[in-house]
Design a protein around this motif. Structure first.
Motif, mmCIF file in Angstrom:
data_model
loop_
_atom_site.group_PDB
_atom_site.id
_atom_site.type_symbol
_atom_site.label_atom_id
_atom_site.label_comp_id
_atom_site.label_asym_id
_atom_site.label_seq_id
_atom_site.Cartn_x
_atom_site.Cartn_y
_atom_site.Cartn_z
ATOM 1 N N PHE A 295 45.002 42.314 36.002
ATOM 2 C CA PHE A 295 44.473 42.873 37.248
ATOM 3 C C PHE A 295 45.524 42.849 38.351
ATOM 4 C CE2 PHE A 295 40.547 41.268 35.190
ATOM 5 C CZ PHE A 295 39.778 42.420 35.230
ATOM 6 N N VAL B 2 44.350 38.078 33.466
ATOM 7 C CA VAL B 2 45.430 37.543 34.286
ATOM 8 C C VAL B 2 45.367 38.112 35.709
ATOM 9 C CG1 VAL B 2 47.916 37.190 34.429
ATOM 10 C CG2 VAL B 2 46.830 37.408 32.193
ATOM 11 N N ILE B 3 45.578 37.218 36.686
ATOM 12 C CA ILE B 3 45.647 37.612 38.093
ATOM 13 C C ILE B 3 47.073 38.081 38.376
ATOM 14 C CG2 ILE B 3 45.528 36.780 40.481
ATOM 15 C CD1 ILE B 3 43.549 34.631 39.535
ATOM 16 N N GLY B 4 47.244 39.337 38.760
ATOM 17 C CA GLY B 4 48.584 39.879 39.017
ATOM 18 C C GLY B 4 49.294 39.115 40.117
ATOM 19 N N ASN B 5 50.416 38.482 39.765
ATOM 20 C CA ASN B 5 51.211 37.750 40.748
ATOM 21 C C ASN B 5 52.222 38.735 41.323
ATOM 22 O OD1 ASN B 5 53.049 36.069 42.064
ATOM 23 N ND2 ASN B 5 52.975 34.484 40.493
#
Lengths: 345, 345
Positions: A289, A313-316
């Motif tokens: 994302f 996964v949280i987009g870093n």
């Protein structure tokens, strides 16, 4: 020179003990610590939400906006809009590098850099506002700023305009994460493939999957689908409604020989698109994302609700080398560069 | 028997074309499709947010709650609270298995199961409400329900009480994900290690890291720290304020020989704890969020703001075998089982 904290907590004045971003006031004393960098600032790129708020508050009067910016920086030691909480970024030249950093970083005095860390946590002193260009949210100033040891930055390239580089740097995290994530032979779905980060991700994904892989780009209508097909950045293009997960699932499977994909990447900025990104992915696949409109609970409960054993996964926005990766894309692909020059500069 | 959709979209009546969870009305016709399971329901465990709302609306009157539940199920075909949107789970016996599933699943007619998928998407017909036990949010009924092909469930074990099994199953995703994620020698930080999922994660993490690894458990005060030390589930226990990321960082590093950890796991249900989970992790490490109070944007922008190159994962409540993994923990550790019996049954 004194040694400061990697995260800049030594400059937090109020409330004591926290990080600079949530702080109400930080020190903008321009005598640097030995792990800080002093920057002679050319201009600030105010975050768009913040600038809109400032314009409205000032009734569009440029002089009033100037006064308000000076007030905020005097009060907080940083250009963090008290209403929106947001900042922006700055462009300037390196004036001094702390002793502890000199041999550790790839910067020298005089280098022109953009800070990729928010103004909402960057110590700033404005001596004078030279000009405000409201159409591009830019504030040209005389002033100084400080970058902490943890602060990320990029040397601005000489082979392209600053504005072009900044347009790509704005979404640099996305293609860099795709580069780390995608393996040869992977089948990839990209939601929002026609947007700024979507185009960069599609281009990178196609490069990474190689000859056996497939990149499927989603567009919201025929016109945008045609545009995407013409880029050649995706193997397949689907027109699907991202608010209808079953529509996205069916159309993805249809162009992927009946199978679910290995990885889906959400580059939309549309709420309620979590399930459209989760459903088309096979068990043990990855859902990435990048969309800031993503709801944590909708993703977590949504995957459980349909019994999907996927890694989400949280987009870093940051990963090592992300700025160079983004700029390199523009150098590699004349087509991508042309689209960026036409649409985003 | 007709073949239905894996996700139950064939039962959605209104609005057409979507998934059963967001649907306003689904079919609770108990003639099953060939990839569905028919359940003879014993009782519903109403989600706590939903039950609180029902109690308030009915002014605590049990008969009124009964009427309202019947109304909702007649209207929607499922027990989804229209105000909270939430559901719960159910316990019952398998009455019939669709032809297409018979040889694919480990269930037979007569098995007692709990559905681990929400009531907010489960076709349900209530013939009669026998009793409501408001102190444990339980509604005993005569009725039937349908499980879709994608629906997850667990056979209830015979070596423990249903209530004990359900307490562990409620957070089953967390220890199962820890089992997949953690490798021998890893250094792990667990925020909220004294809570229900925190205890299960600590126990599993200690088992997985082996002799060279370290599990650090965070507690919010000395009393809870003593309780955690007595369990022996963590190698080290710290008392730290999860709303102060620098406090968590410093205390973690102090007990971890000056180093950041490889993986942090957020088992709190407290908002604004994203940075406390991100800061103590080394570059290329993993930040695992199980907390439903996690903000996607605070995590994404926070990591970028401090230049942390970490992988941030959204805790998926489901992964293969999660129910058995959770129950197995209770069988393995008498201490864990005793704590669960005392605190959560």
């Amino acid at each position: 020179m004194k040694k400061g904290s990697k995260y800049g907590t030594h400059r937090v004045i109020e409330p004591k003990g926290g990080l600079p971003q949530p702080a109400l006031k930080i020190s903008n004393n321009m005598e640097i610590f030995n792990n800080e960098i002093l920057i002679d600032v050319d201009y600030l790129n105010i975050d768009s939400a913040s600038f809109t708020q400032l314009k409205e508050e000032a009734g569009g009067n440029i002089e009033k906006i100037k006064t308000r910016i000076i007030e905020i920086v005097n009060e907080r030691g940083k250009m963090q809009n008290p209403v929106t909480g947001s900042g922006g970024m700055l462009i300037g030249n390196v004036e001094k590098i702390g002793n502890n950093l000199k041999d550790k970083i790839d910067l020298k005095v005089g280098d022109k850099i953009a800070t990729l860390v928010s103004l909402s946590l960057t110590p700033l002193r404005i001596d004078k506002i030279l000009e405000i260009k409201p159409e591009i949210d830019r504030v040209e100033i005389e002033g100084k700023a400080v970058l902490f040891e943890s602060g990320i930055y990029v040397k601005l390239p000489e082979d392209m305009k600053d504005t072009l580089a900044l347009a790509a740097l704005d979404v640099a995290g996305a293609p860099a994460q795709v580069k780390k994530l995608v393996k040869p032979g992977d089948k990839i779905l990209i939601l929002g493939a026609t947007g700024k980060s979507g185009l960069m991700c599609s281009y990178m994904a196609k490069k990474m999957v190689g000859e056996r892989g497939v990149v499927i780009g989603q567009a919201r209508n025929d016109q945008r689908a045609d545009f995407l097909k013409n880029t050649g950045f995706c193997h397949k293009v689907i027109v699907a409604n991202v608010l209808d997960p079953i529509d996205v699932l069916n159309k993805t499977i249809r162009v992927n020989e009946g199978d679910e994909v290995d990885i889906s990447i959400n580059c939309l900025s549309i709420p309620n698109t979590e399930m459209s990104c989760i459903l088309p992915v096979r068990d043990d696949g990855i859902v990435y994302f990048f969309s800031m409109a993503t709801s944590f609970t909708k993703a977590a409960l949504g995957a459980e609700g349909v019994g999907k054993d996927v890694k989400m996964v949280i987009g870093n926005g940051y990963t090592k080398g992300h700025a160079q990766i983004a700029l390199e894309e523009l150098r590699e692909s004349e087509k991508l560069r042309k689209i960026f020059e036409e649409k985003y500069v």
